[in-house]
Design a protein around this motif. Sequence first.
Motif, PDB file in Angstrom:
ATOM      1  N   UNK A  23     -11.038  37.278 -28.702  1.00  0.00           N
ATOM      2  CA  UNK A  23     -12.049  38.114 -28.052  1.00  0.00           C
ATOM      3  C   UNK A  23     -12.222  39.435 -28.816  1.00  0.00           C
ATOM      4  N   UNK A  24     -11.135  39.998 -29.290  1.00  0.00           N
ATOM      5  CA  UNK A  24     -11.227  41.243 -30.059  1.00  0.00           C
ATOM      6  C   UNK A  24     -11.990  41.031 -31.365  1.00  0.00           C
ATOM      7  N   UNK A  25     -11.777  39.873 -31.994  1.00  0.00           N
ATOM      8  CA  UNK A  25     -12.475  39.583 -33.253  1.00  0.00           C
ATOM      9  C   UNK A  25     -13.988  39.480 -33.059  1.00  0.00           C
ATOM     10  N   UNK A  26     -14.435  39.135 -31.832  1.00  0.00           N
ATOM     11  CA  UNK A  26     -15.882  39.081 -31.594  1.00  0.00           C
ATOM     12  C   UNK A  26     -16.391  40.390 -30.986  1.00  0.00           C
ATOM     13  N   UNK A  27     -15.510  41.401 -30.952  1.00  0.00           N
ATOM     14  CA  UNK A  27     -15.941  42.733 -30.552  1.00  0.00           C
ATOM     15  C   UNK A  27     -15.630  43.139 -29.128  1.00  0.00           C
ATOM     16  N   UNK A  28     -14.914  42.316 -28.381  1.00  0.00           N
ATOM     17  CA  UNK A  28     -14.580  42.655 -26.995  1.00  0.00           C
ATOM     18  C   UNK A  28     -13.117  43.068 -26.921  1.00  0.00           C
ATOM     19  N   UNK A  29     -12.883  44.335 -26.663  1.00  0.00           N
ATOM     20  CA  UNK A  29     -11.516  44.846 -26.601  1.00  0.00           C
ATOM     21  C   UNK A  29     -10.954  44.855 -25.183  1.00  0.00           C
ATOM     22  N   UNK A  30     -11.751  44.447 -24.193  1.00  0.00           N
ATOM     23  CA  UNK A  30     -11.294  44.460 -22.801  1.00  0.00           C
ATOM     24  C   UNK A  30     -11.578  43.113 -22.153  1.00  0.00           C
ATOM     25  N   UNK A  31     -10.607  42.219 -22.207  1.00  0.00           N
ATOM     26  CA  UNK A  31     -10.735  40.942 -21.516  1.00  0.00           C
ATOM     27  C   UNK A  31     -10.224  41.150 -20.099  1.00  0.00           C
ATOM     28  N   UNK A  32     -11.112  41.008 -19.127  1.00  0.00           N
ATOM     29  CA  UNK A  32     -10.766  41.297 -17.738  1.00  0.00           C
ATOM     30  C   UNK A  32      -9.982  40.171 -17.071  1.00  0.00           C
ATOM     31  N   UNK A  33     -10.361  38.938 -17.334  1.00  0.00           N
ATOM     32  CA  UNK A  33      -9.708  37.807 -16.675  1.00  0.00           C
ATOM     33  C   UNK A  33      -9.890  36.555 -17.523  1.00  0.00           C
ATOM     34  N   UNK A  56       1.240  16.362 -23.660  1.00  0.00           N
ATOM     35  CA  UNK A  56       0.244  17.371 -24.007  1.00  0.00           C
ATOM     36  C   UNK A  56      -0.704  17.569 -22.843  1.00  0.00           C
ATOM     37  N   UNK A  57      -1.333  18.730 -22.836  1.00  0.00           N
ATOM     38  CA  UNK A  57      -2.367  19.023 -21.848  1.00  0.00           C
ATOM     39  C   UNK A  57      -3.475  19.810 -22.546  1.00  0.00           C
ATOM     40  N   UNK A  58      -4.726  19.473 -22.201  1.00  0.00           N
ATOM     41  CA  UNK A  58      -5.882  20.203 -22.731  1.00  0.00           C
ATOM     42  C   UNK A  58      -6.547  20.906 -21.557  1.00  0.00           C
ATOM     43  N   UNK A  59      -6.829  22.202 -21.744  1.00  0.00           N
ATOM     44  CA  UNK A  59      -7.433  22.995 -20.690  1.00  0.00           C
ATOM     45  C   UNK A  59      -8.662  23.721 -21.217  1.00  0.00           C
ATOM     46  N   UNK A  60      -9.561  24.046 -20.312  1.00  0.00           N
ATOM     47  CA  UNK A  60     -10.719  24.892 -20.636  1.00  0.00           C
ATOM     48  C   UNK A  60     -10.435  26.249 -20.021  1.00  0.00           C
ATOM     49  N   UNK A  61     -10.426  27.261 -20.849  1.00  0.00           N
ATOM     50  CA  UNK A  61     -10.199  28.632 -20.383  1.00  0.00           C
ATOM     51  C   UNK A  61     -11.486  29.421 -20.597  1.00  0.00           C
ATOM     52  N   UNK A  62     -11.918  30.124 -19.572  1.00  0.00           N
ATOM     53  CA  UNK A  62     -13.082  30.997 -19.695  1.00  0.00           C
ATOM     54  C   UNK A  62     -12.582  32.436 -19.656  1.00  0.00           C
ATOM     55  N   UNK A  63     -12.777  33.136 -20.763  1.00  0.00           N
ATOM     56  CA  UNK A  63     -12.373  34.542 -20.858  1.00  0.00           C
ATOM     57  C   UNK A  63     -13.592  35.399 -20.517  1.00  0.00           C
ATOM     58  N   UNK A  64     -13.373  36.354 -19.623  1.00  0.00           N
ATOM     59  CA  UNK A  64     -14.456  37.242 -19.201  1.00  0.00           C
ATOM     60  C   UNK A  64     -14.110  38.680 -19.549  1.00  0.00           C
ATOM     61  N   UNK A  65     -15.056  39.345 -20.165  1.00  0.00           N
ATOM     62  CA  UNK A  65     -14.890  40.755 -20.512  1.00  0.00           C
ATOM     63  C   UNK A  65     -16.094  41.238 -21.286  1.00  0.00           C
ATOM     64  N   UNK A  88       0.561  25.460 -29.642  1.00  0.00           N
ATOM     65  CA  UNK A  88      -0.596  25.925 -28.886  1.00  0.00           C
ATOM     66  C   UNK A  88      -1.770  26.017 -29.834  1.00  0.00           C
ATOM     67  N   UNK A  89      -2.840  25.297 -29.509  1.00  0.00           N
ATOM     68  CA  UNK A  89      -4.058  25.317 -30.309  1.00  0.00           C
ATOM     69  C   UNK A  89      -5.193  25.840 -29.450  1.00  0.00           C
ATOM     70  N   UNK A  90      -5.937  26.819 -29.953  1.00  0.00           N
ATOM     71  CA  UNK A  90      -7.116  27.290 -29.236  1.00  0.00           C
ATOM     72  C   UNK A  90      -8.324  27.235 -30.158  1.00  0.00           C
ATOM     73  N   UNK A  91      -9.471  27.005 -29.564  1.00  0.00           N
ATOM     74  CA  UNK A  91     -10.725  27.089 -30.296  1.00  0.00           C
ATOM     75  C   UNK A  91     -11.824  27.446 -29.310  1.00  0.00           C
ATOM     76  N   UNK A  92     -12.788  28.171 -29.797  1.00  0.00           N
ATOM     77  CA  UNK A  92     -13.948  28.460 -28.943  1.00  0.00           C
ATOM     78  C   UNK A  92     -14.691  27.168 -28.692  1.00  0.00           C
ATOM     79  N   UNK A  93     -15.086  26.985 -27.448  1.00  0.00           N
ATOM     80  CA  UNK A  93     -15.830  25.777 -27.097  1.00  0.00           C
ATOM     81  C   UNK A  93     -17.224  25.872 -27.685  1.00  0.00           C
ATOM     82  N   UNK A  94     -17.709  24.777 -28.235  1.00  0.00           N
ATOM     83  CA  UNK A  94     -19.054  24.768 -28.802  1.00  0.00           C
ATOM     84  C   UNK A  94     -20.058  25.080 -27.712  1.00  0.00           C
ATOM     85  N   UNK A  95     -21.021  25.889 -28.068  1.00  0.00           N
ATOM     86  CA  UNK A  95     -22.032  26.290 -27.099  1.00  0.00           C
ATOM     87  C   UNK A  95     -21.652  27.546 -26.352  1.00  0.00           C
TER      88      UNK A  95
END
Length: 97
Positions: A23-33, A56-65, A88-95
């Motif tokens: 989130x910081x790399x895309x310019x958001x320094x305050x992730x609220x939840x 293994x488990x795959x989850x969708x996380x939505x970061x808001x800030x 732990x592997x993370x990637x931004x979801x397409x779209x």
Amino acid sequence: MEKGSAVDLRTALDAADLVWNSMQRIGCRQTDVIVPTTMEKSSDFQAGEGRVVQGRVKERWVARGCNIEVPYIVEFIANKNNVGGTDINIRREKGGS
């Protein structure tokens, strides 16, 4: 960090650090939840304290800030090469914004 992850809090916080950094790399320094939901879980999945014991488990996380929501795909995988570890592997979801 909202409840909803299949892993323990310590492991989830390790992944949350990766999401916060992204989130910081895309310019958001305050992730609220971060809101996690489970997408897929292997039949042998077993979480322990501070790690994924097996499977293994795959989850969708939505970061808001910063007035944006960014969806991520987060995978937790038992590390067979390092007893007691979790990959732990993370990637931004397409779209995602």
